[in-house]
Design a protein around this motif. Structure first.
Motif, mmCIF file in Angstrom:
data_model
loop_
_atom_site.group_PDB
_atom_site.id
_atom_site.type_symbol
_atom_site.label_atom_id
_atom_site.label_comp_id
_atom_site.label_asym_id
_atom_site.label_seq_id
_atom_site.Cartn_x
_atom_site.Cartn_y
_atom_site.Cartn_z
ATOM 1 N N ILE A 1 17.627 -24.685 3.906
ATOM 2 C CA ILE A 1 18.268 -23.917 4.971
ATOM 3 C C ILE A 1 17.195 -23.288 5.854
ATOM 4 C CG2 ILE A 1 19.736 -21.922 5.497
ATOM 5 C CD1 ILE A 1 21.237 -22.508 2.873
ATOM 6 N N ILE A 2 17.249 -23.618 7.138
ATOM 7 C CA ILE A 2 16.264 -23.123 8.094
ATOM 8 C C ILE A 2 16.760 -21.865 8.799
ATOM 9 C CG2 ILE A 2 14.884 -23.715 10.126
ATOM 10 C CD1 ILE A 2 14.261 -25.374 7.614
ATOM 11 N N SER A 3 18.056 -21.827 9.085
ATOM 12 C CA SER A 3 18.583 -20.728 9.889
ATOM 13 C C SER A 3 20.071 -20.532 9.624
ATOM 14 C CB SER A 3 18.360 -21.019 11.375
ATOM 15 O OG SER A 3 18.887 -20.009 12.195
ATOM 16 N N VAL A 4 20.543 -19.282 9.783
ATOM 17 C CA VAL A 4 21.962 -18.949 9.704
ATOM 18 C C VAL A 4 22.469 -18.717 11.122
ATOM 19 C CG1 VAL A 4 23.685 -17.309 8.856
ATOM 20 C CG2 VAL A 4 21.716 -17.891 7.428
ATOM 21 N N LEU A 5 23.537 -19.400 11.504
ATOM 22 C CA LEU A 5 24.109 -19.225 12.840
ATOM 23 C C LEU A 5 24.811 -17.870 12.941
ATOM 24 C CD1 LEU A 5 23.520 -22.302 12.787
ATOM 25 C CD2 LEU A 5 25.607 -22.597 14.130
ATOM 26 N N PRO A 6 24.905 -17.311 14.149
ATOM 27 C CA PRO A 6 25.600 -16.024 14.324
ATOM 28 C C PRO A 6 27.014 -16.076 13.761
ATOM 29 C CG PRO A 6 24.428 -16.612 16.329
ATOM 30 C CD PRO A 6 24.351 -17.813 15.429
ATOM 31 N N ARG A 7 27.416 -14.990 13.104
ATOM 32 C CA ARG A 7 28.737 -14.926 12.481
ATOM 33 C C ARG A 7 29.775 -14.396 13.462
ATOM 34 N NH1 ARG A 7 25.065 -12.244 8.129
ATOM 35 N NH2 ARG A 7 24.779 -13.953 6.648
ATOM 36 N N LYS A 8 30.945 -15.012 13.480
ATOM 37 C CA LYS A 8 32.020 -14.498 14.335
ATOM 38 C C LYS A 8 32.791 -13.390 13.621
ATOM 39 C CE LYS A 8 35.688 -17.785 13.054
ATOM 40 N NZ LYS A 8 36.593 -18.846 13.544
ATOM 41 N N SER A 9 32.685 -13.348 12.300
ATOM 42 C CA SER A 9 33.281 -12.264 11.521
ATOM 43 C C SER A 9 32.584 -12.208 10.174
ATOM 44 C CB SER A 9 34.791 -12.470 11.324
ATOM 45 O OG SER A 9 35.035 -13.596 10.492
ATOM 46 N N ARG B 1 16.066 -28.344 18.019
ATOM 47 C CA ARG B 1 15.263 -28.938 19.096
ATOM 48 C C ARG B 1 14.475 -30.145 18.607
ATOM 49 N NH1 ARG B 1 14.231 -24.236 23.297
ATOM 50 N NH2 ARG B 1 16.174 -23.182 22.898
ATOM 51 N N ASP B 2 14.157 -30.179 17.313
ATOM 52 C CA ASP B 2 13.394 -31.316 16.775
ATOM 53 C C ASP B 2 14.310 -32.451 16.328
ATOM 54 O OD1 ASP B 2 11.071 -29.875 17.157
ATOM 55 O OD2 ASP B 2 11.143 -28.989 15.154
ATOM 56 N N GLU B 3 15.600 -32.174 16.340
ATOM 57 C CA GLU B 3 16.625 -33.169 16.009
ATOM 58 C C GLU B 3 16.489 -33.747 14.607
ATOM 59 O OE1 GLU B 3 16.791 -36.125 19.024
ATOM 60 O OE2 GLU B 3 17.389 -34.734 20.600
ATOM 61 N N ASP B 4 15.918 -32.965 13.685
ATOM 62 C CA ASP B 4 15.853 -33.431 12.296
ATOM 63 C C ASP B 4 16.680 -32.535 11.380
ATOM 64 O OD1 ASP B 4 14.288 -31.196 12.443
ATOM 65 O OD2 ASP B 4 12.634 -32.013 11.249
ATOM 66 N N LEU B 5 17.465 -31.638 11.989
ATOM 67 C CA LEU B 5 18.317 -30.749 11.218
ATOM 68 C C LEU B 5 19.775 -31.202 11.329
ATOM 69 C CD1 LEU B 5 16.884 -27.274 12.348
ATOM 70 C CD2 LEU B 5 16.182 -28.669 10.393
ATOM 71 N N ILE B 6 20.579 -30.801 10.377
ATOM 72 C CA ILE B 6 22.015 -31.047 10.444
ATOM 73 C C ILE B 6 22.740 -29.721 10.225
ATOM 74 C CG2 ILE B 6 21.821 -33.432 9.640
ATOM 75 C CD1 ILE B 6 22.829 -32.501 6.907
ATOM 76 N N LEU B 7 23.992 -29.701 10.630
ATOM 77 C CA LEU B 7 24.796 -28.489 10.510
ATOM 78 C C LEU B 7 25.615 -28.543 9.221
ATOM 79 C CD1 LEU B 7 25.576 -25.898 12.053
ATOM 80 C CD2 LEU B 7 27.356 -27.216 13.199
ATOM 81 N N GLY B 8 25.755 -27.396 8.576
ATOM 82 C CA GLY B 8 26.542 -27.347 7.350
ATOM 83 C C GLY B 8 27.178 -25.987 7.176
ATOM 84 N N ARG B 9 28.101 -25.898 6.218
ATOM 85 C CA ARG B 9 28.767 -24.627 5.924
ATOM 86 C C ARG B 9 28.588 -24.284 4.446
ATOM 87 N NH1 ARG B 9 34.948 -22.556 7.427
ATOM 88 N NH2 ARG B 9 34.315 -20.359 7.558
ATOM 89 N N VAL B 10 28.202 -23.039 4.186
ATOM 90 C CA VAL B 10 27.953 -22.602 2.812
ATOM 91 C C VAL B 10 29.280 -22.497 2.065
ATOM 92 C CG1 VAL B 10 27.040 -20.763 1.345
ATOM 93 C CG2 VAL B 10 25.878 -21.338 3.500
ATOM 94 N N ALA C 1 22.866 -26.474 18.679
ATOM 95 C CA ALA C 1 22.090 -27.286 19.627
ATOM 96 C C ALA C 1 20.827 -26.547 20.076
ATOM 97 C CB ALA C 1 22.947 -27.654 20.830
ATOM 98 N N GLN C 2 20.889 -25.229 20.189
ATOM 99 C CA GLN C 2 19.725 -24.447 20.594
ATOM 100 C C GLN C 2 18.679 -24.370 19.488
ATOM 101 O OE1 GLN C 2 21.088 -20.621 21.927
ATOM 102 N NE2 GLN C 2 22.397 -21.458 23.529
ATOM 103 N N ILE C 3 19.135 -24.487 18.229
ATOM 104 C CA ILE C 3 18.222 -24.436 17.080
ATOM 105 C C ILE C 3 17.600 -25.794 16.811
ATOM 106 C CG2 ILE C 3 18.075 -24.016 14.591
ATOM 107 C CD1 ILE C 3 20.408 -22.050 14.919
#
Length: 355
Positions: free
Chosen positions: A85-93, A21-30, A17-19
């Protein structure tokens, strides 16, 4: 695809949600990575994706690029089945090792893993020192290790081997003998194989990871090759890391067999893996005791009294030296990268001024 079913939590949702902001991105998993091209699972389907030029320029090392298991922000082109791919979210592990070759560079094997199944065969290839390495890197990754001893049906002295493995874990890690052929022990894996959880299978070539994957999946997805009779070792079958969705909703990452498992920065993992030595060392007379011939060494005393195996201390010292060497090389490389990036930026600024 429902992202919650492949491990999405409120943490990733808030980060995204913080990334977005333009609301044209979607979330995905590699789900798969090959030569900087990525298959990404999203709610609009699987997208073949690559990172932006800006992303590549700003990346300082391999660690900054997406890895299998990563959550990423993607600009989709669903009509083409592609995305960026615009950004990688922080990894928990993240399970990392040193990449092959002389360069001190991190290679992320799997990201955002809850539990690591360290698969080792109960045949003649069982190696306690290798298990110690896997444990060290798993503790450092932030995931929880489970030692899976495969091919139990082929082992004659199974109790002896299990006891040897348990002796290097000090009861802190589950040790589960299994046989995929006879279904022995598979029910003991079920508590870890929960919907929305991510499990990574790690181990050497031919220890039975792909066979186990096929059994859990209920299909022959992974090619399985027989053990070589001449040396009792299995052949390498899996050739790449990939997310696999099990029927019950658990996500599995099967990985290629690792012929070489070089350590990455793992100081905390070393302390966890050799916790008994760390505890004993607190009672040494000297704070910087090397546990060799110093007077008042509690570790050497424990060895002489039969409370600690000499092989454990030898392995501890060897891995400690290896980590120190990697750290020195990594520091040199980091300085070189900063210098290189600074030169590139200065060159670009000069080119802009000359226009």
């Amino acid at each position: 695809m429902n992202l919650q079913s492949i491990g999405l939590t409120e943490i990733e949702t808030k980060e995204f949600a913080q990334i977005n902001r333009d609301e044209d991105l979607i979330l995905g998993r590699v789900a798969l990575e090959h030569k900087r091209m990525y298959r990404v699972w999203t709610e609009v389907g699987e997208l073949l994706s690559e990172v932006t030029g800006k992303f590549s320029f700003q990346a300082k090392s391999r660690e900054d690029f997406p890895a299998v298991g990563d959550w990423v922000a993607v600009k989709p082109r669903p009509e083409e089945g592609k995305g960026t791919i615009i950004s990688v979210l922080p990894r928990k592990s993240k399970f990392s090792r040193k990449s092959a070759g002389a360069t001190a560079e991190e290679q992320i094997v799997a990201a955002n893993v809850d539990t690591v199944f360290l698969v080792n065969s109960l045949n003649e290839d069982l190696n306690l020192r290798r298990i110690e390495r896997y444990l060290l890197l798993t503790w450092e990754s932030g995931a929880n290790p489970v030692i899976v001893l495969s091919k139990a049906d082929l082992c004659q002295n199974i109790e002896e081997k299990i006891a040897a493995v348990e002796a290097i874990t000090f009861g802190g890690v589950p040790v589960i003998p299994i046989s995929v052929e006879t279904l022995i022990g598979l029910e003991a894996l079920e508590p870890f194989l929960q919907p929305g959880k991510t499990i990574a299978l790690l181990g050497s070539s031919g220890v039975g990871k792909s066979t186990l994957t096929n059994r859990l999946l209920g299909a022959e997805k992974q090619l399985v090759q027989a053990i070589r009779e001449e040396d009792d070792k299995g052949r390498h079958t899996t050739t790449h890391r990939e997310l696999i969705l099990l029927p019950n909703g658990c996500v599995l990452i099967d990985t290629p067999g690792m012929r070489e498992l070089q350590l990455w920065e793992s100081a905390d993992g070393l302390a966890e893996t050799f916790s008994e030595i760390e505890v004993l060392a607190e009672n040494c007379r000297f704070r910087d005791c090397q546990h060799t011939d110093e007077p008042g060494c509690a570790v050497v005393t424990a060895i002489n009294d039969g409370q600690l195996a000499a092989e454990r201390l030898a392995s501890y010292i060897k891995l400690q030296k290896e980590l120190a060497f990697i750290e020195r090389k990594a520091n040199k490389r980091a300085k070189a990268e900063v210098k290189k990036q600074s030169k590139t930026i200065n060159k670009q600024m000069k080119q802009r001024k000359s226009r």
